[in-house]
Design a protein around this motif. Structure first.
Motif, PDB file in Angstrom:
ATOM      1  N   ASP A 104       4.340  -5.995   4.961  1.00 51.09           N
ATOM      2  CA  ASP A 104       3.644  -5.784   6.234  1.00 51.09           C
ATOM      3  C   ASP A 104       4.416  -4.831   7.136  1.00 51.09           C
ATOM      4  O   ASP A 104       3.824  -4.051   7.894  1.00 51.09           O
ATOM      5  CB  ASP A 104       3.436  -7.117   6.946  1.00 51.09           C
ATOM      6  N   GLN A 105       5.740  -4.867   7.037  1.00 49.32           N
ATOM      7  CA  GLN A 105       6.591  -4.012   7.866  1.00 49.32           C
ATOM      8  C   GLN A 105       6.306  -2.537   7.612  1.00 49.32           C
ATOM      9  O   GLN A 105       6.148  -1.747   8.553  1.00 49.32           O
ATOM     10  CB  GLN A 105       8.052  -4.331   7.551  1.00 49.32           C
ATOM     11  N   ALA A 148      -2.742  -3.028  -7.366  1.00 51.46           N
ATOM     12  CA  ALA A 148      -3.080  -4.314  -6.762  1.00 51.46           C
ATOM     13  C   ALA A 148      -2.162  -4.625  -5.585  1.00 51.46           C
ATOM     14  O   ALA A 148      -2.602  -5.173  -4.563  1.00 51.46           O
ATOM     15  CB  ALA A 148      -2.989  -5.419  -7.815  1.00 51.46           C
ATOM     16  N   PHE A 149      -0.884  -4.258  -5.711  1.00 51.12           N
ATOM     17  CA  PHE A 149       0.077  -4.484  -4.631  1.00 51.12           C
ATOM     18  C   PHE A 149      -0.299  -3.638  -3.418  1.00 51.12           C
ATOM     19  O   PHE A 149      -0.329  -4.133  -2.288  1.00 51.12           O
ATOM     20  CB  PHE A 149       1.482  -4.128  -5.122  1.00 51.12           C
ATOM     21  N   ARG A 150      -0.578  -2.368  -3.649  1.00 51.11           N
ATOM     22  CA  ARG A 150      -0.920  -1.468  -2.540  1.00 51.11           C
ATOM     23  C   ARG A 150      -2.205  -1.898  -1.845  1.00 51.11           C
ATOM     24  O   ARG A 150      -2.277  -1.974  -0.619  1.00 51.11           O
ATOM     25  CB  ARG A 150      -1.076  -0.036  -3.051  1.00 51.11           C
ATOM     26  N   ASP A 151      -3.240  -2.175  -2.654  1.00 50.05           N
ATOM     27  CA  ASP A 151      -4.568  -2.445  -2.109  1.00 50.05           C
ATOM     28  C   ASP A 151      -4.808  -3.912  -1.769  1.00 50.05           C
ATOM     29  O   ASP A 151      -5.848  -4.252  -1.208  1.00 50.05           O
ATOM     30  CB  ASP A 151      -5.637  -1.993  -3.109  1.00 50.05           C
ATOM     31  N   LYS A 152      -3.864  -4.794  -2.145  1.00 51.37           N
ATOM     32  CA  LYS A 152      -4.012  -6.236  -1.950  1.00 51.37           C
ATOM     33  C   LYS A 152      -5.263  -6.751  -2.658  1.00 51.37           C
ATOM     34  O   LYS A 152      -6.113  -7.419  -2.065  1.00 51.37           O
ATOM     35  CB  LYS A 152      -4.056  -6.596  -0.463  1.00 51.37           C
ATOM     36  N   SER A 168       2.439  -9.899   2.018  1.00 47.03           N
ATOM     37  CA  SER A 168       2.297  -9.819   3.470  1.00 47.03           C
ATOM     38  C   SER A 168       1.638  -8.508   3.891  1.00 47.03           C
ATOM     39  O   SER A 168       1.742  -7.489   3.200  1.00 47.03           O
ATOM     40  CB  SER A 168       3.673  -9.927   4.140  1.00 47.03           C
ATOM     41  N   GLY A 169       0.951  -8.556   5.019  1.00 46.12           N
ATOM     42  CA  GLY A 169       0.366  -7.343   5.573  1.00 46.12           C
ATOM     43  C   GLY A 169      -1.021  -7.024   5.057  1.00 46.12           C
ATOM     44  O   GLY A 169      -1.623  -7.779   4.284  1.00 46.12           O
ATOM     45  N   SER A 170      -1.512  -5.884   5.502  1.00 41.57           N
ATOM     46  CA  SER A 170      -2.838  -5.401   5.126  1.00 41.57           C
ATOM     47  C   SER A 170      -2.717  -4.387   3.989  1.00 41.57           C
ATOM     48  O   SER A 170      -1.609  -3.964   3.646  1.00 41.57           O
ATOM     49  CB  SER A 170      -3.506  -4.734   6.338  1.00 41.57           C
ATOM     50  N   PRO A 171      -3.844  -3.985   3.394  1.00 46.18           N
ATOM     51  CA  PRO A 171      -3.788  -2.918   2.386  1.00 46.18           C
ATOM     52  C   PRO A 171      -3.139  -1.670   2.973  1.00 46.18           C
ATOM     53  O   PRO A 171      -3.307  -1.363   4.159  1.00 46.18           O
ATOM     54  CB  PRO A 171      -5.266  -2.677   2.056  1.00 46.18           C
ATOM     55  N   HIS A 172      -2.405  -0.957   2.149  1.00 40.82           N
ATOM     56  CA  HIS A 172      -1.697   0.231   2.615  1.00 40.82           C
ATOM     57  C   HIS A 172      -2.535   1.489   2.407  1.00 40.82           C
ATOM     58  O   HIS A 172      -3.374   1.545   1.506  1.00 40.82           O
ATOM     59  CB  HIS A 172      -0.364   0.369   1.885  1.00 40.82           C
ATOM     60  N   ALA A 173      -2.266   2.499   3.239  1.00 37.42           N
ATOM     61  CA  ALA A 173      -3.037   3.743   3.181  1.00 37.42           C
ATOM     62  C   ALA A 173      -2.189   4.934   2.761  1.00 37.42           C
ATOM     63  O   ALA A 173      -2.648   6.071   2.827  1.00 37.42           O
ATOM     64  CB  ALA A 173      -3.669   4.015   4.548  1.00 37.42           C
ATOM     65  N   PHE A 174      -0.962   4.690   2.327  1.00 38.21           N
ATOM     66  CA  PHE A 174      -0.059   5.779   1.950  1.00 38.21           C
ATOM     67  C   PHE A 174       0.168   5.770   0.438  1.00 38.21           C
ATOM     68  O   PHE A 174      -0.126   4.779  -0.245  1.00 38.21           O
ATOM     69  CB  PHE A 174       1.275   5.665   2.699  1.00 38.21           C
TER      70      PHE A 174
END
Length: 231
Positions: A104-105, A148-152, A168-174
């Motif tokens: 998430d960080q 799967a890790f990146r997109d949750k 933790s956190g939301s799906p990533h965009a990078f």
């Protein structure tokens, strides 16, 4: 009676001037001067002040796997104090519990250091994740697991035998760079995950995880080093 001094004809004098040994020596000196003038005085490495090593592979951007080259993000003409795109790079392992629990960080940093965020009000900072597979028992990653890790998304097991969508956190965009071969880990001298770097727009390492005495984390380093105050 003393002998008359011998005089060289012009063609003989030219022969001395055009001696092969003299010509070779001249070329060697000229070559050394060219090297001295064109050699890059900045060492390649991961210490602060070094030029970041190469990073080329395939990267997942949310739509598919595409060619990735860190060099495409670098502007060697950039000068300190000028606007430019800084980079935060995290080396992670999808089976690393700490990476799993602090994902998430990285997403929060990507959201905050956005050119459209009025609280930041600076150039966009490019976040890049480099996904490796450490030689540790139970660490068995794949490109599908990285996605799967990146997109949750569910269906793949990440750290501590948890579903990847539980990180933790939301799906990533990078972008997530594939380093399952550990080539980049070796080139960058990474000993474990997570490991963070802040890279200047010109490709020079501005901060790393060993530099926490000055800045506690990559976000603090970027906030202090990358911000450009409008004139």
């Amino acid at each position: 009676m003393l002998p008359r001094p011998m005089r060289l004809h012009e063609d003989e004098a030219a022969g001395i001037t055009d001696s092969p040994l003299l010509m070779v020596a001249t070329l060697v000196v000229a070559g050394l001067m060219v090297v001295a003038l064109t050699a890059d005085p900045i060492a390649t490495g991961t210490d602060v002040g070094d030029r970041a090593p190469e990073l080329q592979s395939m990267a997942y951007n949310g739509n598919g796997w595409v060619a990735f080259n860190l060099e495409s993000y670098i502007d060697e003409s950039w000068e300190e104090g000028q606007p430019g795109q800084w980079m935060i790079i995290e080396f992670l392992d999808t089976d690393c519990p700490y990476c799993f629990n602090t994902a998430d960080q990285l997403g929060d940093w990507d959201d905050f250091f956005d050119a459209d965020n009025p609280e930041w009000d600076n150039e966009d900072v490019q976040v890049i994740a480099v996904a490796a597979e450490l030689n540790i028992q139970g660490h068995d990653s794949s490109r599908e697991e990285i996605q799967a890790f990146r997109d949750k998304t569910s269906g793949y097991t990440c750290a501590s035998q948890q579903d990847c969508n539980a990180r933790s956190g939301s799906p990533h965009a990078f972008p997530y760079v594939d380093d399952l071969s550990l080539d980049a880990m070796d080139d960058w001298g990474i000993r474990g995950t997570p490991t963070y770097f802040v890279i200047q727009p010109d490709g020079i390492v501005a901060w790393n995880s060993d530099n926490t005495a000055r800045y506690e984390n990559a976000a603090e380093a970027v906030a202090n080093l990358a911000a450009v105050v409008a004139a």
